[in-house]
Scaffold this motif. Sequence first.
Motif, PDB file in Angstrom:
ATOM      1  N   PRO A   1       0.819  -1.224   0.000  1.00  0.00           N
ATOM      2  CA  PRO A   1       0.000   0.000   0.000  1.00  0.00           C
ATOM      3  C   PRO A   1       0.856   1.278   0.000  1.00  0.00           C
ATOM      4  CG  PRO A   1      -0.781  -1.513   1.665  1.00  0.00           C
ATOM      5  CD  PRO A   1       0.486  -2.074   1.148  1.00  0.00           C
ATOM      6  N   ALA A   2       1.992   1.241   0.718  1.00  0.00           N
ATOM      7  CA  ALA A   2       2.860   2.429   0.781  1.00  0.00           C
ATOM      8  C   ALA A   2       3.442   2.721  -0.602  1.00  0.00           C
ATOM      9  CB  ALA A   2       3.974   2.201   1.795  1.00  0.00           C
ATOM     10  N   ILE A   3       3.890   1.682  -1.324  1.00  0.00           N
ATOM     11  CA  ILE A   3       4.473   1.869  -2.665  1.00  0.00           C
ATOM     12  C   ILE A   3       3.395   2.378  -3.627  1.00  0.00           C
ATOM     13  CG2 ILE A   3       5.595   0.671  -4.604  1.00  0.00           C
ATOM     14  CD1 ILE A   3       6.810  -1.228  -2.440  1.00  0.00           C
ATOM     15  N   LEU A   4       2.189   1.795  -3.524  1.00  0.00           N
ATOM     16  CA  LEU A   4       1.077   2.245  -4.384  1.00  0.00           C
ATOM     17  C   LEU A   4       0.764   3.720  -4.125  1.00  0.00           C
ATOM     18  CD1 LEU A   4      -1.517  -0.675  -4.483  1.00  0.00           C
ATOM     19  CD2 LEU A   4      -0.231   0.280  -6.386  1.00  0.00           C
ATOM     20  N   SER A   5       0.790   4.084  -2.833  1.00  0.00           N
ATOM     21  CA  SER A   5       0.502   5.474  -2.473  1.00  0.00           C
ATOM     22  C   SER A   5       1.530   6.413  -3.102  1.00  0.00           C
ATOM     23  CB  SER A   5       0.508   5.606  -0.952  1.00  0.00           C
ATOM     24  OG  SER A   5       0.277   6.915  -0.569  1.00  0.00           O
ATOM     25  N   VAL A   6       2.806   6.007  -3.112  1.00  0.00           N
ATOM     26  CA  VAL A   6       3.869   6.830  -3.734  1.00  0.00           C
ATOM     27  C   VAL A   6       3.612   6.929  -5.238  1.00  0.00           C
ATOM     28  CG1 VAL A   6       6.350   6.973  -4.233  1.00  0.00           C
ATOM     29  CG2 VAL A   6       5.577   6.217  -1.993  1.00  0.00           C
TER      30      VAL A   6
ATOM     31  N   VAL B   1      10.357   5.469  -3.790  1.00  0.00           N
ATOM     32  CA  VAL B   1       9.978   4.053  -3.757  1.00  0.00           C
ATOM     33  C   VAL B   1      11.086   3.241  -3.071  1.00  0.00           C
ATOM     34  CG1 VAL B   1       9.602   1.984  -5.171  1.00  0.00           C
ATOM     35  CG2 VAL B   1       8.395   4.089  -5.716  1.00  0.00           C
ATOM     36  N   VAL B   2      12.333   3.541  -3.458  1.00  0.00           N
ATOM     37  CA  VAL B   2      13.481   2.837  -2.858  1.00  0.00           C
ATOM     38  C   VAL B   2      13.517   3.102  -1.347  1.00  0.00           C
ATOM     39  CG1 VAL B   2      16.007   2.705  -2.775  1.00  0.00           C
ATOM     40  CG2 VAL B   2      14.835   2.764  -4.985  1.00  0.00           C
ATOM     41  N   LEU B   3      13.272   4.373  -0.976  1.00  0.00           N
ATOM     42  CA  LEU B   3      13.298   4.720   0.457  1.00  0.00           C
ATOM     43  C   LEU B   3      12.190   3.984   1.226  1.00  0.00           C
ATOM     44  CD1 LEU B   3      14.028   8.552   0.453  1.00  0.00           C
ATOM     45  CD2 LEU B   3      15.433   6.761   1.455  1.00  0.00           C
ATOM     46  N   VAL B   4      10.993   3.918   0.594  1.00  0.00           N
ATOM     47  CA  VAL B   4       9.871   3.232   1.253  1.00  0.00           C
ATOM     48  C   VAL B   4      10.219   1.756   1.441  1.00  0.00           C
ATOM     49  CG1 VAL B   4       7.494   2.423   0.895  1.00  0.00           C
ATOM     50  CG2 VAL B   4       8.047   4.828   0.568  1.00  0.00           C
ATOM     51  N   ILE B   5      10.781   1.142   0.375  1.00  0.00           N
ATOM     52  CA  ILE B   5      11.194  -0.266   0.499  1.00  0.00           C
ATOM     53  C   ILE B   5      12.234  -0.386   1.615  1.00  0.00           C
ATOM     54  CG2 ILE B   5      12.370  -2.191  -0.681  1.00  0.00           C
ATOM     55  CD1 ILE B   5      10.991  -1.186  -3.283  1.00  0.00           C
ATOM     56  N   GLY B   6      13.172   0.593   1.630  1.00  0.00           N
ATOM     57  CA  GLY B   6      14.220   0.619   2.661  1.00  0.00           C
ATOM     58  C   GLY B   6      13.621   0.673   4.052  1.00  0.00           C
ATOM     59  N   VAL B   7      12.564   1.501   4.227  1.00  0.00           N
ATOM     60  CA  VAL B   7      11.905   1.621   5.542  1.00  0.00           C
ATOM     61  C   VAL B   7      11.377   0.254   5.975  1.00  0.00           C
ATOM     62  CG1 VAL B   7       9.811   2.489   6.687  1.00  0.00           C
ATOM     63  CG2 VAL B   7      11.286   4.062   5.446  1.00  0.00           C
ATOM     64  N   PHE B   8      10.693  -0.442   5.045  1.00  0.00           N
ATOM     65  CA  PHE B   8      10.098  -1.732   5.414  1.00  0.00           C
ATOM     66  C   PHE B   8      11.163  -2.805   5.650  1.00  0.00           C
ATOM     67  CE2 PHE B   8       6.284   0.397   4.104  1.00  0.00           C
ATOM     68  CZ  PHE B   8       5.376  -0.061   5.039  1.00  0.00           C
ATOM     69  N   VAL B   9      12.269  -2.737   4.882  1.00  0.00           N
ATOM     70  CA  VAL B   9      13.371  -3.690   5.112  1.00  0.00           C
ATOM     71  C   VAL B   9      13.967  -3.438   6.501  1.00  0.00           C
ATOM     72  CG1 VAL B   9      15.700  -4.349   4.381  1.00  0.00           C
ATOM     73  CG2 VAL B   9      13.894  -4.064   2.677  1.00  0.00           C
ATOM     74  N   PHE B  10      14.149  -2.145   6.847  1.00  0.00           N
ATOM     75  CA  PHE B  10      14.733  -1.786   8.137  1.00  0.00           C
ATOM     76  C   PHE B  10      13.791  -2.217   9.280  1.00  0.00           C
ATOM     77  CE2 PHE B  10      15.729   1.389  11.523  1.00  0.00           C
ATOM     78  CZ  PHE B  10      17.016   0.949  11.772  1.00  0.00           C
ATOM     79  N   VAL B  11      12.483  -1.996   9.074  1.00  0.00           N
ATOM     80  CA  VAL B  11      11.490  -2.389  10.091  1.00  0.00           C
ATOM     81  C   VAL B  11      11.575  -3.902  10.318  1.00  0.00           C
ATOM     82  CG1 VAL B  11       8.999  -2.687  10.465  1.00  0.00           C
ATOM     83  CG2 VAL B  11       9.886  -0.470   9.762  1.00  0.00           C
ATOM     84  N   GLN B  12      11.691  -4.666   9.227  1.00  0.00           N
ATOM     85  CA  GLN B  12      11.797  -6.125   9.339  1.00  0.00           C
ATOM     86  C   GLN B  12      13.086  -6.526  10.043  1.00  0.00           C
ATOM     87  OE1 GLN B  12       9.669  -8.654   8.918  1.00  0.00           O
ATOM     88  NE2 GLN B  12       8.229  -6.976   8.689  1.00  0.00           N
TER      89      GLN B  12
END
Lengths: 179, 358
Positions: B265-270, B282-293
Amino acid sequence: MASPLWTQIRKKEKSHDELIKEAIKNVNIFRNLSDKEISEVKNAVYNRTYKKGDYIFKQDHPGNGMYIILTGTVQIIQEKFIGEEKTEEILATLHSGDFLGELSLLDEAPRSASALCTELTETMGFFRGDLLDMVNRKPVLGSKIILNIARVLGERLRITNQMLSELQEKEKEKNNEHE
Amino acid sequence: MSMSENQRFIIRLILFIVLTAGFILILPKLQTIITLIVISILMFTLLDPFVDKLESFNIPRAVSTLLMILIILLLIALGVSRIVPLVENAAQQISQSFSSDNTFSNKIESGIDYLNSKLPLNAITTDLPEKINELLNTLRQKLPGVLMGFGRGLINALSGFFFVLFITFFFLKDERAIKKGIIRLVPNKHFEMSLNIMDKIQRQLSAYLQGLSLAATSVGVTSIIGLFIVNTFFDAGINYIVLIGIWAGFANLIPYIGPTAGAIPAILSVLMSQPPNTMLIVVLVIGVFVFVQFLDNTFVSPYLVGKSVELHPLIVFIVLIIGGNLMGLLGMMFAVPVAGIIKVAFHEIVTNAPKYRS
């Protein structure tokens, strides 16, 4: 007006209730508890009835809690192996109002002896899980019970120390006599 | 084996087969009620320590339970009052772009074009926009039916929710009486063992479920913080950050699929808001979720959920399929906690039962 039968049943229930409360009050780990606290303990205990020849618990099984004998007789039996031969020694015979296994409330150490019912026996069990539950739900009551268990342990340790020192004295005297 | 033992064995075997067959026949009809009871047991196990805590302030058990249920209702009402307008807004925005000359699909299309222009190869398939359009057309046709189904589903969910609360209330209030009632059925020979195992299972489960919910909350909160930082410092224009965070927290209950499902949903929103530097965002959002994981897998879950409940990936895969088949997305979310509960129960029985053998 209530029917005589109903009154009789209520009376019987009440007297059984009183018997349970009285039995709880007589146990050293439930000393100095108020009536309300005794009722709380009563709600936490499990009533079990054992036939003649039933074991309440067996030697070497993990200890889980204590039992108070309401009616009946229980023999505490220790099994020993001398060489390959198994022998049984009756350590004690317990009756109504007596209690057993209170130190199992603290840890899961194996039972040192078995408890065998020699007649129809009604017991009340109070277990470690319920004590821990009580510490969470009623911390004041839980602390009082744990303090009482600590007192019992202290008393037993003092008696053991006294017995040990008496034995050492006797040993010394024996050695002196030999010299 | 004597004759009477043989006969007894055959009678037992027949009884077992009849009972099992009967159970299998009745099971599909009882599926809903069993599911609701399982959810109530999960709720009870999760809430019991909190009710115990309230009771420790000398509040009677019944009042503590009622207070807990009211707190839950209040939290849900608060959540719904906050989330519903957000969902409504999002739905409105999507339906507007959906009806006005396919803006929604155009935006996705241009977002994908942009990503493809930045990537060395046509990494994202070029017929994706057509597929999205096809999907939207199908959706437009099926919308009335879907909405009616949604209405029916909502009524079912609401009645299910109140059923669960009702059962949970009695589980919490009469916990001791229920436990005594169950243990009364156990013969004297197995009484101590059963009580010991029941206590251990309850304690382990309570810790496990609290750990799972704390881990999900932590994933939700850290996702919100991460997306908020990306929004603030890079003017990313990600909408509904709180909603995305809550979704990520819930999705985290589904291993392997959850983290990806949380990020979509975050990537779609971007892609929809098309900020400058879409690729970077998009890369930063993916980065956020990778970091959260990374945070969850390294620091949170190992300490909160515990190693003892770790399930083999194959088991996770199988229970996810079973959960998905039985109850869809909700089933997938509950599949791992339920499998965890079964594992804990099995582990406690296997570890403790042999200690009681003569």
